[in-house]
Design an enzyme around this catalytic site. Sequence first.
Site, PDB file in Angstrom:
ATOM      1  CG  ASP A   1      -1.561   5.711   8.284  1.00  0.00           C
ATOM      2  OD1 ASP A   1      -0.518   5.060   8.053  1.00  0.00           O
ATOM      3  OD2 ASP A   1      -2.627   5.186   8.642  1.00  0.00           O
TER       4      ASP A   1
ATOM      5  CG  ASP B   1       2.522   3.835   6.014  1.00  0.00           C
ATOM      6  OD1 ASP B   1       2.924   2.702   6.324  1.00  0.00           O
ATOM      7  OD2 ASP B   1       1.379   4.254   6.277  1.00  0.00           O
TER       8      ASP B   1
ATOM      9  CG  ASP C   1      -1.846  -1.308   5.215  1.00  0.00           C
ATOM     10  OD1 ASP C   1      -2.873  -1.755   4.687  1.00  0.00           O
ATOM     11  OD2 ASP C   1      -0.762  -1.917   5.240  1.00  0.00           O
TER      12      ASP C   1
HETATM   13  O1  LIG Z   1       3.274   0.313   7.951  1.00  0.00           O
HETATM   14  P1  LIG Z   1       1.955   0.112   7.284  1.00  0.00           P
HETATM   15  O2  LIG Z   1       2.067  -0.111   5.808  1.00  0.00           O
HETATM   16  O3  LIG Z   1       0.977   1.204   7.609  1.00  0.00           O
HETATM   17  O4  LIG Z   1       1.404  -1.243   7.914  1.00  0.00           O
HETATM   18  C1  LIG Z   1       0.903  -1.249   9.250  1.00  0.00           C
HETATM   19  C2  LIG Z   1      -0.106  -2.353   9.377  1.00  0.00           C
HETATM   20  O5  LIG Z   1      -0.996  -2.174   8.276  1.00  0.00           O
HETATM   21  C3  LIG Z   1      -1.993  -3.163   8.076  1.00  0.00           C
HETATM   22  O6  LIG Z   1      -2.996  -2.999   9.073  1.00  0.00           O
HETATM   23  C4  LIG Z   1      -3.718  -1.781   8.972  1.00  0.00           C
HETATM   24  O7  LIG Z   1      -4.422  -1.741   7.734  1.00  0.00           O
HETATM   25  C5  LIG Z   1      -5.458  -2.778   7.592  1.00  0.00           C
HETATM   26  C6  LIG Z   1      -6.037  -2.674   6.183  1.00  0.00           C
HETATM   27  O8  LIG Z   1      -6.541  -1.401   5.931  1.00  0.00           O
HETATM   28  C7  LIG Z   1      -6.489  -2.588   8.702  1.00  0.00           C
HETATM   29  O9  LIG Z   1      -7.490  -3.595   8.598  1.00  0.00           O
HETATM   30  C8  LIG Z   1      -5.806  -2.665  10.068  1.00  0.00           C
HETATM   31  O10 LIG Z   1      -6.729  -2.383  11.095  1.00  0.00           O
HETATM   32  C9  LIG Z   1      -4.655  -1.632  10.139  1.00  0.00           C
HETATM   33  O11 LIG Z   1      -3.925  -1.784  11.347  1.00  0.00           O
HETATM   34  C10 LIG Z   1      -1.408  -4.537   8.080  1.00  0.00           C
HETATM   35  O12 LIG Z   1      -2.431  -5.492   7.980  1.00  0.00           O
HETATM   36  C11 LIG Z   1      -0.535  -4.785   9.285  1.00  0.00           C
HETATM   37  O13 LIG Z   1       0.074  -6.046   9.207  1.00  0.00           O
HETATM   38  C12 LIG Z   1       0.550  -3.719   9.303  1.00  0.00           C
HETATM   39  O14 LIG Z   1       1.416  -3.918  10.393  1.00  0.00           O
END
Ligand SMILES: O=P(O)(O)OC[C@H]1O[C@H](O[C@H]2O[C@H](CO)[C@@H](O)[C@H](O)[C@H]2O)[C@H](O)[C@@H](O)[C@@H]1O
Length: 363
Positions: free
Chosen positions: A301, A108, A110
């Site tokens: 995560d 994954d 983020d």
């Molecule tokens: O599947 P992932 O790679 O984990 O993506 C899920 C979402 O991740 C991002 O948002 C998350 O991370 C951001 C940066 O650290 C944070 O600001 C936010 O609160 C988290 O939800 C991304 O911006 C989303 O579009 C994804 O869906």
Amino acid sequence: MTNQQNVVVVDVKPHGGVKPPLSSPVAKSFSPQDLKLLLIKKRFETENAWVLDSMRASSPTRISNPTTTSLPETDVKSSWIVHHPSALNMFEQIVTASKGKQIAMFLDYDGTLSPIVEDPDRAFMPREMRAAVRDVARFFPTAILTGRCRDKVYSFVKLSGLYYAGSHGMDIKGPSKSCKDNNNGKQGVLFQPASEFLPMIDEVYKALVEKTKSIPGAKVENNKFCVSVHYRCVDEKSWATIAEQVRSVLNHYPKLKLTQGRKVLEIRPTIKWDKGRALEFLLEALGYNNPNDVLPIYIGDDRTDEDAFKVLRDRGLGFGILVSKIPKETNASYSLQEPSEVKEFLRRLVEWKKLSLQTPIIG
Ligand SMILES: O=P(O)(O)OC[C@H]1O[C@H](O[C@H]2O[C@H](CO)[C@@H](O)[C@H](O)[C@H]2O)[C@H](O)[C@@H](O)[C@@H]1O
């Protein structure tokens, strides 16, 4: 006979419970049209309350098992770690299980490869993490599965030779020959099961930007086949408003659904496709139809990663590793506390592989 009906107004609680009649014993009169509107309003409020509860609980769901909630926090934590031990501590067992199999890495983005930050546009991948992922991909087929738009995650990772599955697996692309190749339009695209939703997602993105523009801190992100509405920087007092606004837009799009991640509401097509299905697709694309040939390791995560953990668990295949500092309900087998531990785990895999290639097989 009139068009009016005698109806007792019943207040529906968020989780389906029913409160006593509001105006009992005096019944009010409503036309069928009024009644329909009233029921729509109630359903809207109910769904909204559910979304809000869930936003507060954050993601993935923290442990709420009645057998553990009565325990002190430290006991809950040690009980959880017994059931989901550190993948670093279990490293030998993990590599032993890979004997005679090819390890395939699924990562994954983020919260796994990059730490969670306030601004989603600044979730850069640290240099050392990039080196660790690059080395892992030299020895093991490697894929990044993310909720983000595929191009966006590629602009963070910047590594060719990997599979990328963007928009929660709805946009899958195979490795390119060089970094430059990667953004060559549709070249190399393996699967896009939601392409018919593109215009709808674009429309919803614009509607959500417009709706939420008055809420300080709200941010809408276009992830191509899905949309993220971030509330990490929104004052908690406005969370109900943001949930309400998202629902009010979504009500016009019955073919879209709402899911949740870490301080983010995610809008996506109602198709039966998620990171779990993408993982299965990738295993097949890699040629691993026989489970005896492969040991998939998926590290993630968030709630959406649970779909992939579940596929692995249900199929008795490989290992899911949850990145979390706190106990959470999960289908993963092991845990790592934070991205720096993910980096350490990837490095150890590479070192182990290098060593095993040097060591002559005796016997
Ligand atoms: O599947 P992932 O790679 O984990 O993506 C899920 C979402 O991740 C991002 O948002 C998350 O991370 C951001 C940066 O650290 C944070 O600001 C936010 O609160 C988290 O939800 C991304 O911006 C989303 O579009 C994804 O869906």
